[in-house]
Design a protein around this motif. Structure first.
Motif, PDB file in Angstrom:
ATOM      1  N   GLY A  89       0.812  -1.214   0.000  1.00 16.55           N
ATOM      2  CA  GLY A  89       0.000   0.000   0.000  1.00 16.55           C
ATOM      3  C   GLY A  89       0.844   1.261   0.000  1.00 16.55           C
ATOM      4  N   ALA A  90       1.964   1.243   0.741  1.00 15.32           N
ATOM      5  CA  ALA A  90       2.840   2.418   0.772  1.00 15.32           C
ATOM      6  C   ALA A  90       3.496   2.648  -0.580  1.00 15.32           C
ATOM      7  N   ALA A 149       2.324   1.694  -3.525  1.00 17.97           N
ATOM      8  CA  ALA A 149       1.291   2.115  -4.465  1.00 17.97           C
ATOM      9  C   ALA A 149       0.889   3.571  -4.247  1.00 17.97           C
ATOM     10  N   GLY A 150       0.734   3.973  -2.990  1.00 21.32           N
ATOM     11  CA  GLY A 150       0.307   5.335  -2.712  1.00 21.32           C
ATOM     12  C   GLY A 150       1.384   6.367  -2.929  1.00 21.32           C
ATOM     13  N   TYR A 151       2.654   5.983  -2.774  1.00 25.01           N
ATOM     14  CA  TYR A 151       3.746   6.947  -2.907  1.00 25.01           C
ATOM     15  C   TYR A 151       4.158   7.139  -4.366  1.00 25.01           C
ATOM     16  N   TYR A 152       4.336   6.034  -5.101  1.00 24.51           N
ATOM     17  CA  TYR A 152       4.830   6.132  -6.470  1.00 24.51           C
ATOM     18  C   TYR A 152       3.715   6.311  -7.494  1.00 24.51           C
ATOM     19  N   ARG A 153       2.539   5.743  -7.192  1.00 20.52           N
ATOM     20  CA  ARG A 153       1.383   5.862  -8.071  1.00 20.52           C
ATOM     21  C   ARG A 153       1.725   5.335  -9.474  1.00 20.52           C
ATOM     22  N   GLY A 154       1.038   5.861 -10.496  1.00 17.58           N
ATOM     23  CA  GLY A 154       1.341   5.463 -11.869  1.00 17.58           C
ATOM     24  C   GLY A 154       1.153   3.988 -12.115  1.00 17.58           C
ATOM     25  N   TRP A 155       2.047   3.415 -12.928  1.00 18.58           N
ATOM     26  CA  TRP A 155       1.918   2.009 -13.339  1.00 18.58           C
ATOM     27  C   TRP A 155       2.088   1.051 -12.159  1.00 18.58           C
ATOM     28  N   ARG A 209      -2.641   2.631   1.361  1.00 19.44           N
ATOM     29  CA  ARG A 209      -2.530   3.413   0.128  1.00 19.44           C
ATOM     30  C   ARG A 209      -3.306   4.719   0.245  1.00 19.44           C
ATOM     31  N   ALA A 210      -4.541   4.638   0.723  1.00 14.63           N
ATOM     32  CA  ALA A 210      -5.349   5.855   0.861  1.00 14.63           C
ATOM     33  C   ALA A 210      -4.721   6.822   1.858  1.00 14.63           C
ATOM     34  N   SER A 211      -4.175   6.306   2.965  1.00  9.27           N
ATOM     35  CA  SER A 211      -3.560   7.167   3.971  1.00  9.27           C
ATOM     36  C   SER A 211      -2.291   7.822   3.435  1.00  9.27           C
ATOM     37  N   VAL A 212      -1.475   7.063   2.688  1.00 10.67           N
ATOM     38  CA  VAL A 212      -0.241   7.611   2.129  1.00 10.67           C
ATOM     39  C   VAL A 212      -0.555   8.686   1.092  1.00 10.67           C
ATOM     40  N   MET A 213      -1.540   8.443   0.260  1.00 12.61           N
ATOM     41  CA  MET A 213      -1.916   9.445  -0.739  1.00 12.61           C
ATOM     42  C   MET A 213      -2.440  10.716  -0.075  1.00 12.61           C
ATOM     43  N   VAL A 249      11.534   8.791   3.511  1.00 11.38           N
ATOM     44  CA  VAL A 249      10.309   9.585   3.514  1.00 11.38           C
ATOM     45  C   VAL A 249       9.105   8.705   3.844  1.00 11.38           C
ATOM     46  N   ILE A 250       9.066   7.506   3.241  1.00  8.67           N
ATOM     47  CA  ILE A 250       7.912   6.624   3.430  1.00  8.67           C
ATOM     48  C   ILE A 250       7.857   6.093   4.861  1.00  8.67           C
ATOM     49  N   PHE A 251       8.965   5.522   5.340  1.00 10.06           N
ATOM     50  CA  PHE A 251       8.935   4.800   6.606  1.00 10.06           C
ATOM     51  C   PHE A 251       9.169   5.696   7.823  1.00 10.06           C
TER      52      PHE A 251
END
Length: 297
Positions: free
Chosen positions: A124-125, A127-133, A185-189, A210-212
Motif C-alpha cells: 500500500g505504501a 502504491a500510494g507513494y509512487y502511483r502510476g503504473w 494506500r489511501a492514507s499515504v496518498m 520519507v515513506i517509513f
C-alpha cells in the motif's frame, strides 16, 4: 529524592493538558470508552489464560481418558468436579483444552494479522507513494484477490499447501493483505501532499526514509484499528478452516477444532470464539474512537 522529584514532575506533566503527549490523551480516551475498555478486558483475560495456561489448567489438554469419554459438565447428571466443563469424545478435559486453545487462537491471530499487516503496509505504501503504473499493478492484483470469496481462497491455499496450523495462518494472512494495502494506500496518498513530506523531499531524503520515517508513522491510527478488527476476522476464518479439517490438526487444542459431538463439547468452544471475536471488535471500535482526530474534543 531525585527519583521521587523526577517522578512527581512526570506525573505533574501528565496532568497538565498542555505538556502531555497526545498519546496519553488517546490512552485516557480509550479507558473512558466503555466499549473499548470491555474489549480490552476480554482480550487481557484471554491473553492471561494463554500465558499462564500450564499453571491454571487443571489437566493435560491432550491426555486421553478411556473411561471418561463425553462426561457432561459438573452441573449435569453424571458430571464430576474433576472435569468442570465435561470431557470430549476422547476423554480430554474441555476446560483445559479451552485454556490451552487460547494460546493457539491468539498465536494464529498474531501471525496471520502480522503477515497481512506487513505485506499490506509495504504494498500500500509503494502504491500510494509512487502511483502510476506501479499503483495500477499492485491494486489490480489486490482487486483480483478481493474478487474471490475470502474463505474459498483460503481453502484453495491450504488445500495446495496442505492442512495444518502454519499453512492456515499463511492462508488467512494472504487473504487479508488487500484490506491493509487499500487502507495504507489511501492514507499515504492523503499524507503525500502535506508540507512535512515536501520538506523531507526538498532536503534530499531518500524515498524509503520519507515513506517509513515520515509518512507511515502518521498513518498508524487506521492501521491499528484495522489490525485489531483483523484479529476477530482471523479467528472466524480459522474456525471455518478447522471445521473442514484444514486448520490445526489433532491433538492440538484449538477452539475451532473442538466443536464436535455433544452439546458441551461444541458450546463452550463456541462461546470462547464468540467472546474472543467480540473482544477484538469492541477494542477496535474503542481504538477507532480514541484515535480518530475528528472525534477529539
Amino acid at each position: 529524592m531525585e527519583r521521587l522529584s523526577s517522578a512527581s514532575s512526570f506525573w505533574a506533566r501528565m496532568r497538565n493538558p498542555e505538556d502531555r503527549h497526545p498519546f496519553f490523551d488517546q490512552i485516557e480516551k480509550l479507558f473512558k470508552n466503555k466499549t473499548g475498555l470491555a474489549g480490552l478486558i476480554i482480550i487481557t483475560l484471554f491473553s492471561a489464560a494463554a500465558v499462564f495456561a500450564p499453571v491454571i489448567s487443571p489437566h493435560d489438554p491432550i491426555e486421553n481418558a478411556l473411561y471418561g469419554q463425553l462426561k457432561p459438565p459438573v452441573w449435569e447428571e453424571g458430571g464430576a468436579a474433576k472435569n468442570l466443563l465435561g470431557t470430549d469424545d476422547l476423554g480430554r478435559d474441555i476446560l483445559s483444552r479451552l485454556i490451552y486453545g487460547a494460546r493457539v487462537s491468539l498465536t494464529l491471530g498474531v501471525v496471520s494479522v502480522g503477515l497481512a499487516l506487513t505485506l499490506g503496509t509495504l504494498l500500500g505504501a509503494l502504491a500510494g507513494y509512487y502511483r502510476g503504473w506501479l499503483d495500477n499493478l499492485i491494486m489490480r492484483f489486490m482487486d483480483i484477490i478481493l474478487a474471490f470469496p475470502h474463505i474459498l481462497l483460503a481453502i484453495v491455499i491450504v488445500a495446495y499447501l496442505g492442512p495444518g496450523l502454519r499453512n492456515a495462518m499463511m492462508a488467512i494472512g494472504i487473504i487479508n493483505i488487500p484490506r491493509f494495502a487499500r487502507i495504507v494506500r489511501a492514507s499515504v496518498m492523503d499524507e503525500f501532499g502535506k508540507d512535512y513530506v515536501t520538506a523531507a523531499r526538498a532536503v534530499g531524503a531518500r524515498d524509503g526514509r520519507v515513506i517509513f520515517n515520515a509518512i507511515l508513522p502518521n498513518c498508524l491510527a487506521p492501521m491499528i484499528v484495522q489490525a485489531s478488527l483483523g484479529f476477530g476476522a482471523a479467528i472466524l476464518d480459522a474456525a471455518g478452516l478447522s471445521f473442514l479439517g484444514l486448520g490445526a490438526q489433532p491433538p492440538i487444542p484449538e477452539w475451532e477444532a473442538m466443536i464436535l459431538r455433544a452439546w458441551w463439547v461444541m458450546t463452550f468452544p463456541g462461546i470462547a470464539i464468540l467472546l474472543g471475536v467480540l473482544g477484538f471488535n469492541l477494542l477496535g471500535d474503542g481504538l477507532r474512537d480514541a484515535l480518530d482526530p475528528r472525534l477529539r474534543d
